[in-house]
Design an enzyme around this catalytic site. Sequence first.
Site, PDB file in Angstrom:
ATOM      1  CG  HIS A  87       5.401   5.742  -1.091  1.00  0.00           C
ATOM      2  ND1 HIS A  87       4.250   5.767  -0.340  1.00  0.00           N
ATOM      3  CD2 HIS A  87       5.009   5.411  -2.346  1.00  0.00           C
ATOM      4  CE1 HIS A  87       3.210   5.448  -1.091  1.00  0.00           C
ATOM      5  NE2 HIS A  87       3.652   5.222  -2.315  1.00  0.00           N
ATOM      6  CD  GLU A  89       6.615   8.363   3.998  1.00  0.00           C
ATOM      7  OE1 GLU A  89       5.527   8.541   4.561  1.00  0.00           O
ATOM      8  OE2 GLU A  89       6.727   8.212   2.764  1.00  0.00           O
TER       9      GLU A  89
END
EC number: 3.5.4.34
Length: 502
Positions: A87, A89
């Site tokens: 992901h 982040e």
Amino acid sequence: MWTADEIAQLCYEHYGIRLPKKGKPEPNHEWTLLAAVVKIQSPADKACDTPDKPVQVTKEVVSMGTGTKCIGQSKMRKNGDILNDSHAEVIARRSFQRYLLHQLQLAATLKEDSIFVPGTQKGVWKLRRDLIFVFFSSHTPCGDASIIPMLEFEDQPCCPVFRNWAHNSSVEASSNLEAPGNERKCEDPDSPVTKKMRLEPGTAAREVTNGAAHHQSFGKQKSGPISPGIHSCDLTVEGLATVTRIAPGSAKVIDVYRTGAKCVPGEAGDSGKPGAAFHQVGLLRVKPGRGDRTRSMSCSDKMARWNVLGCQGALLMHLLEEPIYLSAVVIGKCPYSQEAMQRALIGRCQNVSALPKGFGVQELKILQSDLLFEQSRSAVQAKRADSPGRLVPCGAAISWSAVPEQPLDVTANGFPQGTTKKTIGSLQARSQISKVELFRSFQKLLSRIARDKWPHSLRVQKLDTYQEYKEAASSYQEAWSTLRKQVFGSWIRNPPDYHQFK
């Protein structure tokens, strides 16, 4: 000093200029998510704004990540050479750790342009006081922060809730993921949407602090591609099944944006009821996988952990006097709730006590920009019109770090893009931000420092494996243990044999 829009624009420009085409979504057919860490430097003699003269600051992107995927637990490897969680982040944070390693190397070799200065103890460093770091994400983090109230005049962005699926939403104690067959159909607010969201009148309140919850609605986009309007509100999530508060325009909260992240074993679990009562808020969640379950905690959970333990991780804590904390989080234009962000990233941990010296729950500033990421799900959906084929998430993840050697790293399925089955296990089949490569960079850094100048935690005992080095960071491990005991007791941890590589 700076605004949310300035941070978003800086990151979007960096993405467009500094990142090559490789790893980016195929136009009109794919979308992705973007995250970054921005270094902000204030003049050394002027740390604060004054009403008559705002402080001029220098802003620089020091790490960036894109990505939407995780690998299933059956594909995890014990030698640390695969990315379990891609992901955006997480990619941005691991890229940030590469940047920190490089800056520590500059400090240790007595370079003047490092972000670190000597600490008070032997062998450790601390961040210069004129610097802060801001985390940017083009979307709300998956998990708890993405459980957002939805108003009755908004198009339904999630799949229908079927009772047979809802009743199967719990997980057994031996597993850690989603109900069978759901396969990411209901994702975070930037997930596949079958209908365009309507534009609502109004102007976004772009800068809100963590202590307040304001109603927000989006007006005309300031820059970038023309996008569908996305409405957000900040009504209380708890008890939404019986909520009677009325939003502007007499619009009731009738549902919540769904997160595909599923509750971990040991948590209370979602009710699975249709409508606004579907989710229970504040719970630890695991990211969804396609068929094969993952062991990756949601981005909301990971960011809440970073807000207590810092972004540097256990290894780098050996060389640091204090954790490296984020001062603010900026979210791009997307479905958003200030209350949900506050709860997910700060509120769940705000009562944690008895942390070791230097650690604490940070007063994180949370803001939203009015600028939309041009390769987000909603932006691409708005532009593609009648393009043939399905709109799907991009399978690649891009890592970029402000380092001189190999700043760019493009991966797919946890390995460098182009890796074949025959090359898996070789040095060229390792991402620069994989556990084993970050560990190798850490060991390389230590080799450049005279042993008698190492910190006490590294000199007191002979360390060999990745696990041993992590466990020897005693203050970090004490803080992590305290956080788990008081708040995150159900956190899914990988068995020690996944960390025994050298």
